[in-house]
Design a protein around this motif. Structure first.
Motif, short mmCIF file in Angstrom:
data_model
loop_
_atom_site.label_atom_id
_atom_site.label_comp_id
_atom_site.label_asym_id
_atom_site.label_seq_id
_atom_site.Cartn_x
_atom_site.Cartn_y
_atom_site.Cartn_z
N ALA A 239 0.81 -1.23 0.00
CA ALA A 239 0.00 0.00 0.00
C ALA A 239 0.83 1.27 0.00
CB ALA A 239 -0.92 0.00 1.22
N SER A 240 2.14 1.17 -0.23
CA SER A 240 2.97 2.38 -0.14
C SER A 240 3.32 2.91 -1.52
CB SER A 240 4.30 2.09 0.55
OG SER A 240 4.11 1.22 1.59
N TRP A 241 2.74 3.95 -2.01
CA TRP A 241 1.65 4.66 -1.39
C TRP A 241 0.46 4.75 -2.33
CZ3 TRP A 241 2.23 5.12 3.59
CH2 TRP A 241 3.50 5.21 4.12
N VAL A 242 -0.68 4.84 -1.74
CA VAL A 242 -1.89 5.06 -2.54
C VAL A 242 -1.99 6.56 -2.82
CG1 VAL A 242 -4.39 4.84 -2.61
CG2 VAL A 242 -3.02 3.10 -1.41
N SER A 243 -1.95 7.35 -1.77
CA SER A 243 -2.14 8.80 -1.93
C SER A 243 -0.80 9.51 -2.12
CB SER A 243 -2.86 9.36 -0.71
OG SER A 243 -2.17 9.01 0.46
N GLY A 244 -0.88 10.74 -2.56
CA GLY A 244 0.33 11.52 -2.84
C GLY A 244 0.90 12.16 -1.58
N LYS A 245 2.04 12.83 -1.76
CA LYS A 245 2.78 13.40 -0.63
C LYS A 245 1.95 14.44 0.13
CE LYS A 245 7.41 14.66 0.44
NZ LYS A 245 8.42 15.59 0.24
N ALA A 246 1.26 15.29 -0.63
CA ALA A 246 0.49 16.36 0.04
C ALA A 246 -0.60 15.76 0.91
CB ALA A 246 -0.11 17.29 -1.01
N GLY A 249 0.84 14.43 3.99
CA GLY A 249 1.13 15.55 4.89
C GLY A 249 -0.11 15.92 5.68
N ARG A 250 -1.24 15.90 5.01
CA ARG A 250 -2.49 16.21 5.71
C ARG A 250 -2.79 15.16 6.78
NH1 ARG A 250 -7.38 18.75 4.61
NH2 ARG A 250 -6.17 20.30 3.50
N VAL A 251 -2.43 13.92 6.48
CA VAL A 251 -2.65 12.85 7.48
C VAL A 251 -1.79 13.11 8.72
CG1 VAL A 251 -2.39 10.38 7.93
CG2 VAL A 251 -3.35 11.15 5.75
N PHE A 252 -0.56 13.56 8.52
CA PHE A 252 0.28 13.90 9.69
C PHE A 252 -0.42 14.96 10.54
CE2 PHE A 252 4.24 12.82 7.00
CZ PHE A 252 4.13 11.49 7.35
N GLU A 253 -1.02 15.91 9.84
CA GLU A 253 -1.73 16.97 10.55
C GLU A 253 -2.92 16.40 11.35
OE1 GLU A 253 -3.94 20.78 9.15
OE2 GLU A 253 -2.14 20.59 7.95
N LEU A 254 -3.63 15.48 10.71
CA LEU A 254 -4.77 14.84 11.41
C LEU A 254 -4.28 14.08 12.64
CD1 LEU A 254 -6.87 13.39 8.43
CD2 LEU A 254 -7.51 15.27 9.95
N ARG A 255 -3.15 13.41 12.49
CA ARG A 255 -2.60 12.67 13.64
C ARG A 255 -2.26 13.65 14.76
NH1 ARG A 255 1.61 8.70 10.36
NH2 ARG A 255 0.01 7.43 9.35
N GLY A 256 -1.71 14.81 14.38
CA GLY A 256 -1.32 15.80 15.38
C GLY A 256 -2.50 16.34 16.17
#
Ligand SMILES: NC(=O)C1=CN([C@@H]2O[C@H](COP(=O)(O)OP(=O)(O)OC[C@H]3O[C@@H](n4cnc5c(N)ncnc54)[C@H](OP(=O)(O)O)[C@@H]3O)[C@@H](O)[C@H]2O)C=CC1
Ligand SMILES: Nc1c(N[C@@H]2O[C@H](COP(=O)(O)O)[C@@H](O)[C@H]2O)[nH]c(=O)[nH]c1=O
Length: 626
Positions: A239-246, A249-256
């Protein structure tokens, strides 16, 4: 209700420049609450020049909600408070009010938004209006927010939402009114259509708190990345990766913005994820793995607890030998009689979590949706096709056979992120508790001075809970010596306690650590620094720490309770009840999940209570008898 006029002496006075905010407040504003485009533009251009007082109020309340969100990703989720102080510009008819101060609550146990905004506004607050997205009340017994507004000379307060937690709801509004301040509450005193968006912003910025209050579970978001043909991985599981880098990045923000990130055992076996929020130096969520079989790899990124804390939730009795191996690595293992998403969410609720992100595959996602614990979905759609009849999809079997049975997302939004599309929507709309809020007069009193609590056991943990002021994270500074005999105002008991692990050590590095803890911006940060430094540099911890830590703690809580009379009253009101710090993981200071903890914090508070009541000798040695 129009804002009251400014005192005559201030009419026509040019506004003083807004004082600089403390450095941690001066971080760039990152748009975390997604605003409708029109409003985002308006917010960026300060307060839009509306004509009606309602429109001014609505815009400033929305601004308070936006300000409240600024700590997201920097600290662990907490009730979000923002305060905007504005005054009408009387020299120009219909001119927009001038913002003279604004601030937000940075973290649990830090100075409240009202205090910081009033400090920023200074004299300009006199006769001004304060806009609060949420009724104050982070910590019962603490009246700093109200006191700050009163002292600043604010004459009107506009409140977006009453506090959703019952023990706090209506109290601050009542207190402000009894101080002669005019209070307008959205939906009660302010009802026009102009407030629709402002209400939405106030609900959105505290959605986690509202879900917690309404359903007794943390706010749960299911996030996945899928291809245009609806797959979250290739047939073999890659699954690395389905979605793009941006998007990532948004997922990191959601985790935060989350207290915890959850995955299933299979995702650990196939992806070996890290699940950290590594885009910024901010809050890192706890990682939770749900695995019934516990047939998990011996080595995995999630077992590296230096990156972030990890909890493995499993079935009672599963692979006890492996449980021990995990525990040796610092991973916490929690056994459940019946491992399922609802019980894990109840556990997270007990742990005080407000917000949880599910990043699992379709098997666990289906189970969580069926258990009704998922509230919102973030679906990232990548412009790719992978195919594969057996390639995993985002949600497994839900038992539905007709399209008419499909779950409809509400309040959905679409956003392009790089080459991907993000669709988000609610499975369960944000609970707006206002229609069922009783009037202040109807509310059952929780004033301990009036009616003693009947419960035999009183639990406390997070500062926003009923007895949250008993927590060491509560925002009650204490003035005590720092080891060199110099008096210092420690922002919280936690700061004092953590620093004293290293106090008195004749070593420059130990002194630096004490300094670092003294300056920690929040109690959670003080705790993190104290614990990590203790692990990293055990040689710098005082050799008598294990023997003295109870004394250190007792001195600190004694100072705290004797400094604040409202806390003494609260403590005495619990006479006859057993006090338990409901920490499910701290088995020394807390009571543990099933009462297996030693509950030393609860015991010390009971000892202090006895000491104040004069029924017990003031000796720490006697703590075991408490
Ligand atoms: N693109 C994306 O966004 C994502 C893709 N993926 C991909 O998905 C695939 C894995 O998906 P999937 O197999 O569905 O994995 P899951 O993450 O859903 O894990 C399933 C496992 O969760 C554990 N579990 C514990 N309790 C329950 C419960 N009550 N109900 C269901 N499961 C429970 C079990 O672990 P155990 O067997 O240990 O007992 C079960 O096997 C991988 O290929 C991964 O790469 C995964 C996440 C996100
Ligand atoms: N494949 C995939 C995702 N997968 C999720 O992210 C996890 C890996 O996180 P980390 O190890 O921290 O980078 C993985 O286990 C799964 O939960 N997420 C996405 O946003 N986009 C993707 O394409």
């Amino acid at each position: 209700m129009p804002p009251p006029p400014a005192p005559p002496q201030l009419r026509g006075v040019a506004p003083a420049p807004v004082a600089a905010a403390p450095s941690f407040l001066r971080r760039p504003v990152r748009t975390r609450v997604r605003l409708p485009a029109a409003r985002a533009a308006a917010a960026a251009a300060s307060v839009p020049a509306y004509q009606s007082p309602d429109a001014h109020d609505a815009a400033l309340l929305s601004r308070a909600a936006d300000v409240a969100d600024r700590s997201a990703g920097l600290t662990s989720p907490h009730p979000n408070f923002g305060c905007v102080i504005a005054r009408p510009q009387l020299e120009a008819d219909g001119a927009e009010p001038l913002v003279v101060g604004e601030a937000f609550l940075y973290a649990q146990g830090t100075p409240c938004a009202e205090l910081l905004a009033a400090q920023e506004a200074g004299e300009q607050a006199r006769g001004a209006t304060a806009y609060l997205n949420l009724e104050p009340g982070d910590c019962y017994g603490d009246s700093t927010a109200i006191g700050s507004l009163v002292q600043a000379g604010v004459t009107r307060v506009v409140v977006g939402l009453r506090h959703p937690l019952k023990h706090l709801r209506g109290k601050a509004i009542q207190a402000l009114r009894s101080e002669g301040i005019h209070v307008d509450v959205l939906g009660e005193d302010l009802q026009s259509n102009s407030f629709k968006e402002a209400l939405e912003s106030c609900l959105t910025v505290n959605a986690p708190l509202l879900y917690r209050a309404a359903f007794n579970v943390p706010f749960s978001v299911l996030k996945y990345a899928m291809t245009a043909d609806g797959k979250i991985a290739a047939t073999g599981g890659h699954a690395s990766w389905v979605s793009g880098k941006a998007s990532r990045g948004r997922v990191f923000e959601l985790r935060g913005r989350s207290d915890a990130v959850i995955v299933g055992g299979n995702t650990v076996r196939l992806d070996d994820p890290r699940l950290t929020a590594r885009h910024v130096k901010g809050h890192v969520p706890v990682r939770i793995v749900m695995s019934q079989s516990l047939s998990l790899p011996e080595e995995a990124n999630l077992w590296n607890v230096n990156e972030a804390y990890t909890i493995v939730a499993t079935q009672r009795g599963a692979r006890r030998d492996f449980q021990k191996k995990l525990a040796m690595k610092g991973v916490e293992v929690v056994e459940f009689d019946m491992l399922n998403p609802r019980d894990v969410m109840s556990y997270c609720y007990d742990r005080g979590y407000l917000s949880v992100l599910w990043e699992c595959g379709g098997t666990l996602a289906a189970s969580a949706i069926s258990a009704s614990v998922i509230h919102k979905v973030y679906a990232f759609l990548a412009p790719k096709i992978i195919g594969g009849v057996h390639a995993p999809t985002p949600v497994g079997e839900l038992g539905m056979s007709q399209m008419t049975q499909a779950i409809h997302l509400v309040d959905e939004t679409y956003e392009q992120i790089g080459r991907d599309m993000l669709l988000s929507g609610f499975i369960q709309p944000i609970p707006d508790l206002s229609p069922v809020i009783p009037s202040v007069d109807d509310m059952p009193s929780v004033d301990p001075k009036v009616s003693p609590y009947e419960a035999n056991i009183i639990s406390f943990y997070k500062t926003w809970d009923t007895f949250g002021a008993f927590s060491n994270f509560s925002p009650h500074p204490i003035h005590m010596p720092d080891g060199n005999g110099d008096y210092f105002t420690w922002p919280t008991v936690e700061h004092y306690y953590q620093a004293h692990k290293f106090v008195g050590i004749d070593n420059p590095q130990a002194r630096t650590i004490v300094q670092e803890i003294k300056l920690a911006k929040s109690p959670e940060e003080a705790a993190r620094i104290g614990r990590t430094r203790q692990k990293e540099f055990p040689e710098l911890v005082r050799t008598d720490w294990e023997a003295t830590k109870i004394d250190v703690m007792y001195r600190a809580i004694k100072c705290k309770f004797s400094t604040y009379p409202s806390l003494t009253d609260m403590l005495l009101s619990t006479a006859g009840s057993v006090l338990v710090e409901a920490s499910p993981h701290d088995l020394f200071w807390g009571g543990g999940r099933e009462g297996e903890g030693l509950n030393y914090l609860g015991r010390l508070l009971m000892q202090l209570r006895s000491e104040i009541l004069g029924t017990f000798p003031a000796s720490v040695e006697a703590v075991d008898a408490a």
